[in-house]
Write a protein that holds these residues in place. Structure first.
Motif, PDB file in Angstrom:
ATOM      1  N   ASP A 202       0.712  -1.276   0.083  1.00 49.22           N
ATOM      2  CA  ASP A 202       0.108  -0.045  -0.049  1.00 49.22           C
ATOM      3  C   ASP A 202       0.619   1.247  -0.085  1.00 49.22           C
ATOM      4  OD1 ASP A 202      -2.394  -1.271  -0.091  1.00 49.22           O
ATOM      5  OD2 ASP A 202      -2.495  -1.528   2.096  1.00 49.22           O
ATOM      6  N   VAL A 203       2.075   1.071   0.582  1.00 51.19           N
ATOM      7  CA  VAL A 203       2.984   2.293   0.405  1.00 51.19           C
ATOM      8  C   VAL A 203       4.297   1.892  -0.309  1.00 51.19           C
ATOM      9  CG1 VAL A 203       4.535   3.584   2.011  1.00 51.19           C
ATOM     10  CG2 VAL A 203       2.510   2.697   2.902  1.00 51.19           C
ATOM     11  N   ALA A 204       4.885   0.725  -0.236  1.00 51.82           N
ATOM     12  CA  ALA A 204       5.840   0.395  -1.238  1.00 51.82           C
ATOM     13  C   ALA A 204       5.671   0.509  -2.746  1.00 51.82           C
ATOM     14  CB  ALA A 204       6.621  -0.922  -0.663  1.00 51.82           C
ATOM     15  N   ASN A 205       6.606   0.773  -3.572  1.00 50.99           N
ATOM     16  CA  ASN A 205       6.353   0.718  -4.732  1.00 50.99           C
ATOM     17  C   ASN A 205       6.670  -0.673  -5.512  1.00 50.99           C
ATOM     18  OD1 ASN A 205       9.236   0.703  -4.270  1.00 50.99           O
ATOM     19  ND2 ASN A 205       9.453   1.413  -6.149  1.00 50.99           N
ATOM     20  N   LEU A 206       5.830  -1.106  -6.480  1.00 53.95           N
ATOM     21  CA  LEU A 206       5.756  -2.024  -7.310  1.00 53.95           C
ATOM     22  C   LEU A 206       5.865  -1.638  -8.843  1.00 53.95           C
ATOM     23  CD1 LEU A 206       2.957  -4.465  -6.037  1.00 53.95           C
ATOM     24  CD2 LEU A 206       5.401  -4.528  -5.890  1.00 53.95           C
ATOM     25  N   ILE A 207       7.016  -1.657  -9.358  1.00 54.13           N
ATOM     26  CA  ILE A 207       7.410  -1.417 -10.905  1.00 54.13           C
ATOM     27  C   ILE A 207       6.789  -2.155 -11.856  1.00 54.13           C
ATOM     28  CG2 ILE A 207       9.025  -0.378 -12.205  1.00 54.13           C
ATOM     29  CD1 ILE A 207      10.722   0.489  -9.826  1.00 54.13           C
ATOM     30  N   VAL A 208       5.788  -2.143 -12.402  1.00 58.21           N
ATOM     31  CA  VAL A 208       5.288  -2.814 -13.493  1.00 58.21           C
ATOM     32  C   VAL A 208       4.807  -2.208 -14.507  1.00 58.21           C
ATOM     33  CG1 VAL A 208       4.735  -4.845 -11.842  1.00 58.21           C
ATOM     34  CG2 VAL A 208       2.929  -3.172 -12.081  1.00 58.21           C
ATOM     35  N   GLY A 209       4.430  -2.734 -15.905  1.00 59.08           N
ATOM     36  CA  GLY A 209       3.965  -2.222 -17.008  1.00 59.08           C
ATOM     37  C   GLY A 209       2.477  -2.459 -17.272  1.00 59.08           C
ATOM     38  N   GLU A 210       2.085  -1.749 -18.123  1.00 54.49           N
ATOM     39  CA  GLU A 210       0.466  -2.135 -18.405  1.00 54.49           C
ATOM     40  C   GLU A 210       0.278  -3.513 -18.671  1.00 54.49           C
ATOM     41  OE1 GLU A 210      -0.807   0.510 -21.602  1.00 54.49           O
ATOM     42  OE2 GLU A 210      -0.818   2.480 -20.197  1.00 54.49           O
ATOM     43  N   VAL A 211       1.087  -4.411 -19.404  1.00 57.85           N
ATOM     44  CA  VAL A 211       0.974  -5.750 -19.438  1.00 57.85           C
ATOM     45  C   VAL A 211       0.816  -6.537 -18.303  1.00 57.85           C
ATOM     46  CG1 VAL A 211       3.349  -6.564 -19.231  1.00 57.85           C
ATOM     47  CG2 VAL A 211       1.922  -7.256 -21.176  1.00 57.85           C
ATOM     48  N   VAL A 212       0.845  -6.047 -17.250  1.00 59.50           N
ATOM     49  CA  VAL A 212       0.339  -6.681 -15.919  1.00 59.50           C
ATOM     50  C   VAL A 212      -1.009  -7.398 -16.063  1.00 59.50           C
ATOM     51  CG1 VAL A 212      -0.127  -4.940 -14.508  1.00 59.50           C
ATOM     52  CG2 VAL A 212       0.893  -6.923 -13.300  1.00 59.50           C
ATOM     53  N   GLY A 213      -1.806  -6.740 -16.518  1.00 59.03           N
ATOM     54  CA  GLY A 213      -3.234  -7.019 -16.492  1.00 59.03           C
ATOM     55  C   GLY A 213      -3.587  -8.352 -17.686  1.00 59.03           C
ATOM     56  N   GLN A 214      -2.281  -8.570 -18.194  1.00 61.64           N
ATOM     57  CA  GLN A 214      -2.474 -10.010 -18.971  1.00 61.64           C
ATOM     58  C   GLN A 214      -1.853 -11.185 -18.396  1.00 61.64           C
ATOM     59  OE1 GLN A 214      -0.709  -9.068 -23.073  1.00 61.64           O
ATOM     60  NE2 GLN A 214      -1.711  -7.088 -22.860  1.00 61.64           N
ATOM     61  N   ILE A 215      -1.238 -11.094 -17.136  1.00 57.93           N
ATOM     62  CA  ILE A 215      -0.433 -11.975 -16.497  1.00 57.93           C
ATOM     63  C   ILE A 215      -1.362 -12.608 -15.350  1.00 57.93           C
ATOM     64  CG2 ILE A 215       1.533 -12.625 -15.182  1.00 57.93           C
ATOM     65  CD1 ILE A 215       2.866 -10.050 -16.603  1.00 57.93           C
ATOM     66  N   ASP A 216      -1.599 -13.928 -15.190  1.00 56.79           N
ATOM     67  CA  ASP A 216      -2.675 -14.260 -14.112  1.00 56.79           C
ATOM     68  C   ASP A 216      -1.783 -15.191 -13.053  1.00 56.79           C
ATOM     69  OD1 ASP A 216      -2.107 -16.401 -15.725  1.00 56.79           O
ATOM     70  OD2 ASP A 216      -4.563 -16.532 -16.298  1.00 56.79           O
ATOM     71  N   ARG A 217      -0.226 -15.744 -13.457  1.00 55.84           N
ATOM     72  CA  ARG A 217       0.191 -16.475 -12.680  1.00 55.84           C
ATOM     73  C   ARG A 217       1.881 -16.181 -12.735  1.00 55.84           C
ATOM     74  NH1 ARG A 217      -1.001 -18.974 -17.096  1.00 55.84           N
ATOM     75  NH2 ARG A 217       0.352 -20.327 -18.531  1.00 55.84           N
ATOM     76  N   VAL A 218       2.467 -16.529 -11.430  1.00 58.19           N
ATOM     77  CA  VAL A 218       3.734 -16.818 -11.674  1.00 58.19           C
ATOM     78  C   VAL A 218       4.371 -18.052 -12.041  1.00 58.19           C
ATOM     79  CG1 VAL A 218       5.670 -16.616 -10.231  1.00 58.19           C
ATOM     80  CG2 VAL A 218       4.108 -15.239  -9.581  1.00 58.19           C
ATOM     81  N   ASP A 219       5.264 -17.872 -13.082  1.00 57.09           N
ATOM     82  CA  ASP A 219       5.655 -19.181 -13.936  1.00 57.09           C
ATOM     83  C   ASP A 219       7.141 -19.012 -14.099  1.00 57.09           C
ATOM     84  OD1 ASP A 219       3.365 -20.571 -14.682  1.00 57.09           O
ATOM     85  OD2 ASP A 219       3.136 -19.382 -16.191  1.00 57.09           O
ATOM     86  N   THR A 220       7.849 -20.299 -14.514  1.00 60.33           N
ATOM     87  CA  THR A 220       9.422 -20.316 -14.518  1.00 60.33           C
ATOM     88  C   THR A 220       9.602 -19.667 -15.935  1.00 60.33           C
ATOM     89  OG1 THR A 220       9.223 -22.389 -15.860  1.00 60.33           O
ATOM     90  CG2 THR A 220       9.565 -22.543 -13.467  1.00 60.33           C
ATOM     91  N   VAL A 221      10.904 -19.147 -15.701  1.00 55.77           N
ATOM     92  CA  VAL A 221      11.186 -18.431 -17.000  1.00 55.77           C
ATOM     93  C   VAL A 221      11.002 -19.396 -18.384  1.00 55.77           C
ATOM     94  CG1 VAL A 221      13.353 -17.637 -18.059  1.00 55.77           C
ATOM     95  CG2 VAL A 221      12.729 -16.550 -16.052  1.00 55.77           C
ATOM     96  N   ALA A 222      11.582 -20.828 -18.170  1.00 52.87           N
ATOM     97  CA  ALA A 222      11.714 -21.619 -19.173  1.00 52.87           C
ATOM     98  C   ALA A 222      10.125 -21.823 -19.883  1.00 52.87           C
ATOM     99  CB  ALA A 222      11.964 -22.959 -18.716  1.00 52.87           C
ATOM    100  N   SER A 223       9.005 -21.836 -18.838  1.00 52.09           N
ATOM    101  CA  SER A 223       7.674 -22.135 -19.485  1.00 52.09           C
ATOM    102  C   SER A 223       7.065 -20.739 -20.043  1.00 52.09           C
ATOM    103  CB  SER A 223       6.998 -22.336 -18.392  1.00 52.09           C
ATOM    104  OG  SER A 223       6.807 -21.315 -17.195  1.00 52.09           O
ATOM    105  N   ILE A 224       7.556 -19.800 -19.638  1.00 53.05           N
ATOM    106  CA  ILE A 224       7.147 -18.288 -19.995  1.00 53.05           C
ATOM    107  C   ILE A 224       7.669 -18.194 -21.459  1.00 53.05           C
ATOM    108  CG2 ILE A 224       7.612 -15.993 -20.110  1.00 53.05           C
ATOM    109  CD1 ILE A 224       7.470 -16.185 -16.905  1.00 53.05           C
TER     110      ILE A 224
END
Length: 329
Positions: A283-305
């Motif tokens: 709520d206070v700390a920053n999260l640096i992400v782009g607009e494409v965050v709305g297309q991401i629904d899970r955390v995956d491995t780099v290889a699978s991405i």
């Protein structure tokens, strides 16, 4: 359908995918994972922490790893470029200031130079100083930029400029690319590859707290905003033309638009900010992400991405090629 081209040939990689050198997030582990999965990994040298950078290169596990810097900050540490050249990175990526003071040393060392640009004037400057690759960043991207151009229009305009004036210089598209549709679009717009940040920010190997990732995955692109309040509270002296895209939160709701008020209570708010970062209070700390965050629904491995991105892009481009051939026959 294979996606190999002159970019993959230049860097000895399998896929035309480059990790954005996100400050601290793109550490040795994330950069190595991208390289091992067939892309070009870039360590986020950011503002230039020499001891941290030495540790990162000491732990890199593969050759296709380079490094990126915030150029105006690196200029305040003249020794840093020489140290980095000594690590023999696969590329050096410069962003957010004139690359000219550093370009000649990079070129003399035989290290490929990637320059990030936000408009056509900067692209011309990058060519003039000898960039091997230009990363054209649209305002959709997370982190800093000018926010004045869209990826969808900037990339083909830079591609046309390079085709006319410097056809040997390669182009990667940056901003809003998080899946195979974005990669296919980048290639269709005339880029040789894609620079990917936010999607790898949400990778298992990223140097980011899981709580931060899961907070961001609940957001849409509408929940991001370009602002300068976080630069003020962190005392990062960014040139006025650059703002940073982050996830909207209570801190931004209070201080975006009241930057002078923030400066007036800076010490107090810095203490709160540092405490929030430590407590993973976003709520206070920053999260640096782009607009494409709305297309991401899970955390995956780099290889699978990367596998999913390449498979989807190849299917799209293969289908497009087939359809165009049918139309022409």
């Amino acid at each position: 359908m294979r996606l190999q081209n002159r970019l993959t040939e230049k860097f000895g990689i399998e896929h035309p995918i480059v990790l954005a050198p996100m400050d601290y997030v793109s550490d040795w582990r994330l950069a190595s994972a991208v390289a091992e999965a067939g892309g070009l990994g870039l360590i986020g040298g950011g503002y230039g922490d020499e001891s941290w950078l030495h540790d990162q290169f000491d732990r890199v596990t593969t050759e296709a790893v380079g490094c990126g810097f915030i150029t105006w900050s690196m200029a305040q540490q003249p020794q840093l470029l020489g140290k980095t050249i000594g690590y023999r990175p696969a590329a050096i990526f410069l962003s957010f200031s004139d690359p000219a003071p550093h370009a000649s040393a990079i070129r003399a060392a035989g290290i490929p130079l990637i320059c990030q640009v936000h408009n056509l004037e900067q692209a011309r400057r990058a060519v003039a100083v000898g960039a091997n690759v230009i990363a054209a960043q649209g305002g959709e991207a997370g982190g800093h930029g000018t926010g004045t151009r869209s990826t969808f229009t900037l990339v083909p305009e830079v591609a046309d400029f390079l085709a006319r004036e410097a056809p040997e210089v390669m182009l990667v598209a940056a901003g809003g690319i998080g899946d195979g549709r974005g990669l296919a679009a980048a290639l269709a717009l005339g880029a040789d590859g894609a620079l990917v940040g936010t999607r790898f920010w949400a990778a298992e190997e990223a140097a980011i707290p899981r709580a931060a990732q899961h907070r961001a995955l609940r957001a849409s692109g509408d929940d991001t905003i370009r602002q300068s309040a976080f630069d003020i509270v962190r005392e990062k002296p960014w040139p006025n033309r650059y703002t940073g895209r982050v996830l909207h939160n209570d801190f931004i709701r209070r201080w975006h638009g009241d930057e002078s008020g923030l400066r007036g209570v800076l010490q107090e708010k810095q203490e709160q900010f540092r405490a929030a970062v430590k407590a993973e209070d976003y709520d206070v700390a920053n999260l640096i992400v782009g607009e494409v965050v709305g297309q991401i629904d899970r955390v995956d491995t780099v290889a699978s991405i990367i596998d999913d991105m390449v498979d989807t892009a190849a299917a799209i481009l293969g289908r497009t090629s087939h359809d165009l051939a049918a139309i022409g026959s």
